[in-house]
Design a protein around this motif. Structure first.
Motif, PDB file in Angstrom:
ATOM      1  N   ARG A  53      11.297  11.513   2.660  1.00 30.53           N
ATOM      2  CA  ARG A  53      11.486  10.638   3.814  1.00 30.53           C
ATOM      3  C   ARG A  53      10.149  10.031   4.226  1.00 30.53           C
ATOM      4  O   ARG A  53       9.122  10.694   4.217  1.00 30.53           O
ATOM      5  N   THR A  54      10.188   8.767   4.631  1.00 30.81           N
ATOM      6  CA  THR A  54       9.013   8.109   5.195  1.00 30.81           C
ATOM      7  C   THR A  54       9.214   8.048   6.706  1.00 30.81           C
ATOM      8  O   THR A  54      10.221   7.517   7.182  1.00 30.81           O
ATOM      9  N   GLN A  55       8.264   8.616   7.428  1.00 32.64           N
ATOM     10  CA  GLN A  55       8.374   8.695   8.879  1.00 32.64           C
ATOM     11  C   GLN A  55       7.049   8.316   9.531  1.00 32.64           C
ATOM     12  O   GLN A  55       5.988   8.420   8.918  1.00 32.64           O
ATOM     13  N   THR A  56       7.131   7.921  10.788  1.00 34.06           N
ATOM     14  CA  THR A  56       5.939   7.619  11.571  1.00 34.06           C
ATOM     15  C   THR A  56       5.678   8.791  12.506  1.00 34.06           C
ATOM     16  O   THR A  56       6.566   9.229  13.236  1.00 34.06           O
ATOM     17  N   TYR A  57       4.455   9.279  12.460  1.00 32.55           N
ATOM     18  CA  TYR A  57       4.037  10.389  13.316  1.00 32.55           C
ATOM     19  C   TYR A  57       2.977   9.882  14.285  1.00 32.55           C
ATOM     20  O   TYR A  57       2.129   9.073  13.927  1.00 32.55           O
ATOM     21  N   TYR A  58       3.025  10.402  15.504  1.00 32.61           N
ATOM     22  CA  TYR A  58       2.109   9.960  16.549  1.00 32.61           C
ATOM     23  C   TYR A  58       1.196  11.114  16.967  1.00 32.61           C
ATOM     24  O   TYR A  58       1.638  12.264  17.044  1.00 32.61           O
ATOM     25  N   PRO A  59      -0.067  10.810  17.251  1.00 35.07           N
ATOM     26  CA  PRO A  59      -0.998  11.878  17.656  1.00 35.07           C
ATOM     27  C   PRO A  59      -0.676  12.416  19.052  1.00 35.07           C
ATOM     28  O   PRO A  59      -0.138  11.697  19.897  1.00 35.07           O
ATOM     29  N   ASP A  60      -1.028  13.681  19.266  1.00 33.26           N
ATOM     30  CA  ASP A  60      -0.861  14.268  20.602  1.00 33.26           C
ATOM     31  C   ASP A  60      -2.072  13.878  21.454  1.00 33.26           C
ATOM     32  O   ASP A  60      -2.864  13.030  21.076  1.00 33.26           O
ATOM     33  N   THR A  61      -2.234  14.506  22.585  1.00 35.40           N
ATOM     34  CA  THR A  61      -3.313  14.136  23.504  1.00 35.40           C
ATOM     35  C   THR A  61      -4.703  14.421  22.943  1.00 35.40           C
ATOM     36  O   THR A  61      -5.675  13.805  23.360  1.00 35.40           O
ATOM     37  N   MET A  73       4.738  18.095   0.005  1.00 32.50           N
ATOM     38  CA  MET A  73       3.755  17.089  -0.371  1.00 32.50           C
ATOM     39  C   MET A  73       3.819  15.966   0.638  1.00 32.50           C
ATOM     40  O   MET A  73       4.885  15.632   1.133  1.00 32.50           O
ATOM     41  N   VAL A  74       2.667  15.388   0.956  1.00 33.58           N
ATOM     42  CA  VAL A  74       2.608  14.242   1.855  1.00 33.58           C
ATOM     43  C   VAL A  74       1.749  13.155   1.225  1.00 33.58           C
ATOM     44  O   VAL A  74       0.812  13.445   0.479  1.00 33.58           O
ATOM     45  N   SER A  75       2.086  11.921   1.513  1.00 32.32           N
ATOM     46  CA  SER A  75       1.278  10.794   1.043  1.00 32.32           C
ATOM     47  C   SER A  75       1.451   9.645   2.026  1.00 32.32           C
ATOM     48  O   SER A  75       2.457   9.550   2.719  1.00 32.32           O
ATOM     49  N   SER A  76       0.436   8.796   2.057  1.00 30.99           N
ATOM     50  CA  SER A  76       0.467   7.634   2.926  1.00 30.99           C
ATOM     51  C   SER A  76      -0.086   6.452   2.155  1.00 30.99           C
ATOM     52  O   SER A  76      -1.009   6.603   1.351  1.00 30.99           O
ATOM     53  N   LYS A  77       0.470   5.273   2.417  1.00 30.47           N
ATOM     54  CA  LYS A  77      -0.046   4.063   1.773  1.00 30.47           C
ATOM     55  C   LYS A  77      -1.345   3.599   2.422  1.00 30.47           C
ATOM     56  O   LYS A  77      -2.143   2.922   1.801  1.00 30.47           O
ATOM     57  N   ASP A  78      -1.552   3.991   3.668  1.00 31.75           N
ATOM     58  CA  ASP A  78      -2.716   3.523   4.424  1.00 31.75           C
ATOM     59  C   ASP A  78      -3.978   4.337   4.146  1.00 31.75           C
ATOM     60  O   ASP A  78      -5.041   3.789   3.900  1.00 31.75           O
ATOM     61  N   ILE A  79      -3.837   5.667   4.220  1.00 28.36           N
ATOM     62  CA  ILE A  79      -5.007   6.539   4.039  1.00 28.36           C
ATOM     63  C   ILE A  79      -4.613   7.735   3.184  1.00 28.36           C
ATOM     64  O   ILE A  79      -3.433   8.029   3.006  1.00 28.36           O
ATOM     65  N   PRO A 101      -0.805   5.798  15.218  1.00 30.57           N
ATOM     66  CA  PRO A 101       0.297   6.397  14.468  1.00 30.57           C
ATOM     67  C   PRO A 101      -0.006   6.452  12.972  1.00 30.57           C
ATOM     68  O   PRO A 101      -0.813   5.692  12.453  1.00 30.57           O
ATOM     69  N   LEU A 102       0.671   7.360  12.298  1.00 33.99           N
ATOM     70  CA  LEU A 102       0.480   7.577  10.869  1.00 33.99           C
ATOM     71  C   LEU A 102       1.839   7.498  10.182  1.00 33.99           C
ATOM     72  O   LEU A 102       2.761   8.225  10.547  1.00 33.99           O
ATOM     73  N   VAL A 103       1.954   6.599   9.213  1.00 31.60           N
ATOM     74  CA  VAL A 103       3.187   6.478   8.436  1.00 31.60           C
ATOM     75  C   VAL A 103       3.008   7.289   7.164  1.00 31.60           C
ATOM     76  O   VAL A 103       2.103   7.022   6.366  1.00 31.60           O
ATOM     77  N   VAL A 104       3.851   8.303   6.998  1.00 34.15           N
ATOM     78  CA  VAL A 104       3.685   9.263   5.909  1.00 34.15           C
ATOM     79  C   VAL A 104       5.016   9.467   5.193  1.00 34.15           C
ATOM     80  O   VAL A 104       6.071   9.534   5.820  1.00 34.15           O
ATOM     81  N   THR A 105       4.938   9.574   3.865  1.00 30.63           N
ATOM     82  CA  THR A 105       6.086   9.976   3.064  1.00 30.63           C
ATOM     83  C   THR A 105       5.974  11.479   2.836  1.00 30.63           C
ATOM     84  O   THR A 105       4.949  11.959   2.347  1.00 30.63           O
ATOM     85  N   VAL A 106       7.018  12.199   3.218  1.00 28.88           N
ATOM     86  CA  VAL A 106       7.016  13.658   3.147  1.00 28.88           C
ATOM     87  C   VAL A 106       8.097  14.123   2.186  1.00 28.88           C
ATOM     88  O   VAL A 106       9.246  13.684   2.286  1.00 28.88           O
TER      89      VAL A 106
END
Length: 183
Positions: A53-61, A73-79, A101-106
């Motif tokens: 699944r490709t999902q967007t994750y957001y940082p906490d405080t 396994m995780v991968s991202s097209k951005d970083i 935010p970070l878009v990651v394929t998990v």
């Protein structure tokens, strides 16, 4: 598919009696359960339509992004990212603090009961084949199990292609060719 079904399938080929529960204190049952977990992990590490699944994750405080617990396994097209201590880690910046935010394929791990039937059907003869060859070596029965494994893998691959809607017509080269024909 239930774990008990896989255990009894494997016990049949190993010349053992069927069991009514996987909680039985039986060394062969324990071997089967451990091998099922290993084979599921190996299968899911490849990535299939049902565990990727490709999902967007957001940082906490604090700027940290918690990673899924069941991620293989995780991968991202951005970083370039990885998981360290339960949080996403930016490998290039050498930090786990993110500003956006970070878009990651998990690729997620799953239990046998959660797998689609076609994937579980591949696991069953694979586990039996591994345990049988460990115990007895390559014989006629091992060849039968190998054929069952290959048949199940063929069905799993076919289902993966159908679910992901792979199509050679979506390639850029084909698009250019069709555009040239239209001009």
């Amino acid at each position: 598919m239930k774990l008990l079904e896989v255990v009894n399938y494997c016990l049949k080929y190993l010349g053992e009696r069927r069991v009514s529960s996987v909680d039985v204190r039986h060394p062969t049952v324990n071997d089967v359960v451990l091998e099922v977990e290993d084979q599921i992990r190996a299968l899911l590490s490849i990535g299939w339509w049902f565990n990727e699944r490709t999902q967007t994750y957001y940082p906490d405080t604090e700027g940290k992004i918690a990673a899924p617990v069941d991620a293989l396994m995780v991968s991202s097209k951005d970083i370039d990212v990885d998981i360290v201590d339960g949080y996403f880690w930016n490998i290039a910046a050498d930090t786990n603090v993110f500003t956006g935010p970070l878009v990651v394929t998990v690729r997620s791990n799953m239990r046998l009961e959660e797998l689609p039937e076609v994937a579980a059907a591949y696991i069953k003869p694979t586990v039996a084949l591994v345990l049988y060859t460990q115990e007895y070596g390559m014989e006629n029965t091992a060849q039968v199990l190998m054929q069952q494994k290959l048949d199940a893998k063929m069905y799993l691959d076919r289902e993966n292609i159908n679910k992901r809607q792979y199509n050679s017509l979506n390639r850029p080269a084909v698009f250019r060719f069709v555009s040239a024909l239209r001009s």
